[in-house]
Design a protein around this motif. Sequence first.
Motif, PDB file in Angstrom:
ATOM      1  N   ASN A   1       1.074  -1.298   0.164  1.00  0.00           N
ATOM      2  CA  ASN A   1       0.421  -0.220   0.130  1.00  0.00           C
ATOM      3  C   ASN A   1       1.441   1.373   0.235  1.00  0.00           C
ATOM      4  O   ASN A   1       2.052   1.295   0.301  1.00  0.00           O
ATOM      5  CB  ASN A   1      -1.179  -0.350   1.147  1.00  0.00           C
ATOM      6  N   VAL A   2       0.720   1.841  -0.516  1.00  0.00           N
ATOM      7  CA  VAL A   2       0.986   3.746  -0.687  1.00  0.00           C
ATOM      8  C   VAL A   2       0.059   4.177  -0.074  1.00  0.00           C
ATOM      9  O   VAL A   2      -1.168   4.414  -0.775  1.00  0.00           O
ATOM     10  CB  VAL A   2       1.319   3.973  -2.458  1.00  0.00           C
ATOM     11  N   SER A   3       0.149   5.542   1.137  1.00  0.00           N
ATOM     12  CA  SER A   3      -0.590   6.374   1.782  1.00  0.00           C
ATOM     13  C   SER A   3       0.316   7.415   1.957  1.00  0.00           C
ATOM     14  O   SER A   3       1.806   7.483   1.831  1.00  0.00           O
ATOM     15  CB  SER A   3      -1.203   6.145   2.655  1.00  0.00           C
ATOM     16  N   ILE A   4       0.025   8.980   1.444  1.00  0.00           N
ATOM     17  CA  ILE A   4       0.231  10.372   1.401  1.00  0.00           C
ATOM     18  C   ILE A   4      -0.098  11.017   1.549  1.00  0.00           C
ATOM     19  O   ILE A   4      -2.049  11.127   1.411  1.00  0.00           O
ATOM     20  CB  ILE A   4       1.301  10.363  -0.008  1.00  0.00           C
ATOM     21  N   GLY A   5      -0.096  11.538   2.784  1.00  0.00           N
ATOM     22  CA  GLY A   5      -1.219  12.709   3.196  1.00  0.00           C
ATOM     23  C   GLY A   5      -2.143  12.034   4.431  1.00  0.00           C
ATOM     24  O   GLY A   5      -1.648  11.295   5.019  1.00  0.00           O
ATOM     25  N   ALA A   6      -2.139  13.279   5.287  1.00  0.00           N
ATOM     26  CA  ALA A   6      -2.087  13.691   6.580  1.00  0.00           C
ATOM     27  C   ALA A   6      -3.819  12.122   6.651  1.00  0.00           C
ATOM     28  O   ALA A   6      -4.814  11.927   6.129  1.00  0.00           O
ATOM     29  CB  ALA A   6      -2.739  14.577   7.354  1.00  0.00           C
ATOM     30  N   ASP A   7      -2.726  11.885   8.003  1.00  0.00           N
ATOM     31  CA  ASP A   7      -4.185   9.979   7.836  1.00  0.00           C
ATOM     32  C   ASP A   7      -4.957   9.631   6.437  1.00  0.00           C
ATOM     33  O   ASP A   7      -5.093   8.828   6.460  1.00  0.00           O
ATOM     34  CB  ASP A   7      -5.267  10.495   8.381  1.00  0.00           C
ATOM     35  N   ALA A   8      -4.219   9.717   5.504  1.00  0.00           N
ATOM     36  CA  ALA A   8      -4.286   8.740   4.417  1.00  0.00           C
ATOM     37  C   ALA A   8      -4.007   7.241   4.705  1.00  0.00           C
ATOM     38  O   ALA A   8      -2.355   6.780   5.022  1.00  0.00           O
ATOM     39  CB  ALA A   8      -3.541   9.441   3.287  1.00  0.00           C
ATOM     40  N   GLY A   9      -5.131   6.425   4.287  1.00  0.00           N
ATOM     41  CA  GLY A   9      -4.787   4.976   4.792  1.00  0.00           C
ATOM     42  C   GLY A   9      -4.660   4.448   5.923  1.00  0.00           C
ATOM     43  O   GLY A   9      -4.367   3.773   6.192  1.00  0.00           O
ATOM     44  N   LYS A  10      -5.452   5.779   7.151  1.00  0.00           N
ATOM     45  CA  LYS A  10      -5.493   5.024   8.282  1.00  0.00           C
ATOM     46  C   LYS A  10      -6.133   3.883   8.543  1.00  0.00           C
ATOM     47  O   LYS A  10      -6.171   3.035   9.468  1.00  0.00           O
ATOM     48  CB  LYS A  10      -5.457   6.772   8.903  1.00  0.00           C
ATOM     49  N   ALA A  11      -6.863   3.753   7.783  1.00  0.00           N
ATOM     50  CA  ALA A  11      -7.833   2.803   7.767  1.00  0.00           C
ATOM     51  C   ALA A  11      -7.454   1.038   7.434  1.00  0.00           C
ATOM     52  O   ALA A  11      -8.127   0.177   7.759  1.00  0.00           O
ATOM     53  CB  ALA A  11      -9.529   2.926   7.897  1.00  0.00           C
ATOM     54  N   LEU A  12      -6.652   1.270   6.621  1.00  0.00           N
ATOM     55  CA  LEU A  12      -5.389   0.134   6.064  1.00  0.00           C
ATOM     56  C   LEU A  12      -5.383  -1.359   7.441  1.00  0.00           C
ATOM     57  O   LEU A  12      -4.383  -0.350   7.753  1.00  0.00           O
ATOM     58  CB  LEU A  12      -5.247   0.075   4.934  1.00  0.00           C
ATOM     59  N   THR A  13      -5.994  -3.040   6.691  1.00  0.00           N
ATOM     60  CA  THR A  13      -5.359  -3.467   7.923  1.00  0.00           C
ATOM     61  C   THR A  13      -4.886  -4.321   6.986  1.00  0.00           C
ATOM     62  O   THR A  13      -3.834  -4.223   6.750  1.00  0.00           O
ATOM     63  CB  THR A  13      -5.815  -3.880   8.553  1.00  0.00           C
ATOM     64  N   THR A  14      -5.695  -5.406   6.875  1.00  0.00           N
ATOM     65  CA  THR A  14      -5.224  -6.197   5.581  1.00  0.00           C
ATOM     66  C   THR A  14      -4.882  -5.971   3.900  1.00  0.00           C
ATOM     67  O   THR A  14      -4.596  -6.873   3.561  1.00  0.00           O
ATOM     68  CB  THR A  14      -5.434  -7.692   5.543  1.00  0.00           C
ATOM     69  N   GLY A  15      -5.758  -5.242   3.394  1.00  0.00           N
ATOM     70  CA  GLY A  15      -5.862  -4.846   2.767  1.00  0.00           C
ATOM     71  C   GLY A  15      -4.519  -4.570   1.631  1.00  0.00           C
ATOM     72  O   GLY A  15      -3.301  -4.049   2.148  1.00  0.00           O
ATOM     73  N   SER A  16      -4.596  -5.507   0.658  1.00  0.00           N
ATOM     74  CA  SER A  16      -2.682  -4.629  -0.139  1.00  0.00           C
ATOM     75  C   SER A  16      -3.302  -4.339  -1.404  1.00  0.00           C
ATOM     76  O   SER A  16      -4.889  -4.260  -2.346  1.00  0.00           O
ATOM     77  CB  SER A  16      -2.619  -6.005  -0.515  1.00  0.00           C
ATOM     78  N   ASN A  17      -1.773  -3.812  -2.147  1.00  0.00           N
ATOM     79  CA  ASN A  17      -2.633  -2.419  -3.392  1.00  0.00           C
ATOM     80  C   ASN A  17      -3.393  -1.718  -3.263  1.00  0.00           C
ATOM     81  O   ASN A  17      -3.876  -1.227  -4.635  1.00  0.00           O
ATOM     82  CB  ASN A  17      -1.893  -3.728  -4.557  1.00  0.00           C
ATOM     83  N   ASN A  18      -3.433  -1.786  -1.952  1.00  0.00           N
ATOM     84  CA  ASN A  18      -4.543   0.562  -2.298  1.00  0.00           C
ATOM     85  C   ASN A  18      -2.982   1.242  -2.640  1.00  0.00           C
ATOM     86  O   ASN A  18      -2.328   1.717  -2.275  1.00  0.00           O
ATOM     87  CB  ASN A  18      -4.784   0.415  -1.479  1.00  0.00           C
ATOM     88  N   LEU A  19      -3.330   2.641  -3.170  1.00  0.00           N
ATOM     89  CA  LEU A  19      -3.114   3.737  -3.355  1.00  0.00           C
ATOM     90  C   LEU A  19      -4.462   4.896  -2.544  1.00  0.00           C
ATOM     91  O   LEU A  19      -4.802   4.596  -3.472  1.00  0.00           O
ATOM     92  CB  LEU A  19      -2.567   3.714  -4.532  1.00  0.00           C
ATOM     93  N   SER A  20      -3.278   5.713  -1.455  1.00  0.00           N
ATOM     94  CA  SER A  20      -4.352   7.198  -1.209  1.00  0.00           C
ATOM     95  C   SER A  20      -3.681   7.863  -0.837  1.00  0.00           C
ATOM     96  O   SER A  20      -2.468   7.950  -0.483  1.00  0.00           O
ATOM     97  CB  SER A  20      -4.834   6.532  -0.131  1.00  0.00           C
ATOM     98  N   MET A  21      -4.190   8.825  -1.542  1.00  0.00           N
ATOM     99  CA  MET A  21      -3.074  10.563  -1.143  1.00  0.00           C
ATOM    100  C   MET A  21      -4.791  11.610  -1.296  1.00  0.00           C
ATOM    101  O   MET A  21      -5.776  12.031  -1.730  1.00  0.00           O
ATOM    102  CB  MET A  21      -2.630  10.660  -3.260  1.00  0.00           C
TER     103      MET A  21
END
Length: 199
Positions: A1-21
Amino acid sequence: NVSIGADAGKALTTGSNNLSMGNLAIGGNTAATGSNNIAFGGQSGYGLTTGSCNITIGCSAGNKITTGANNTLVGSKAGCSITTSSGSVAIGNCALCSVSTTTRNLAIGDLAGLKITSGNENTVIGSGTGRALTTGAQNILHGSQAAEGLTTGSYNVIMGNYSSYSMQGAGKNVAIGYFSQALNVSSSDNVAIGHCSLK
């Protein structure tokens, strides 16, 4: 997973290949296990849990998606009420903004399909086109403000600016051309082709 930004992707646990910005993109308070999602924009994809293969781009686009999958939502608040709906495409400010559980709707344009709630498989293209549509299904609406007043009618093919703009609950109509069937409110099973035809 790739997350950019304040609390971006905060909820991700076991998910994969996610992009959040963006601030809180896929950043809700419920554990997210979905995979292959793309979320760009503040609170885009915020409520995601198990949904996968969604693309949400724009402030609050798809921010209530939980288990919905294979949705493409582009624009501020595009598809902002979708929860479990799958296979929908919304491009434009507030396009498909009221859809929650219905499937396979396509709306392109500012406010296109704004109020669709339980109607399935509608194709709505144009600014303000079909923006009053709620439960109507399997309509093809194309043109600026085409079928602007249509609410519950189904199986209509409406093409042309302002065509059938007074229509509300009518169904199985074909109206092609500028202003065609423009004043038809409730009559069904009509065919009108040409400029101002059956006005």
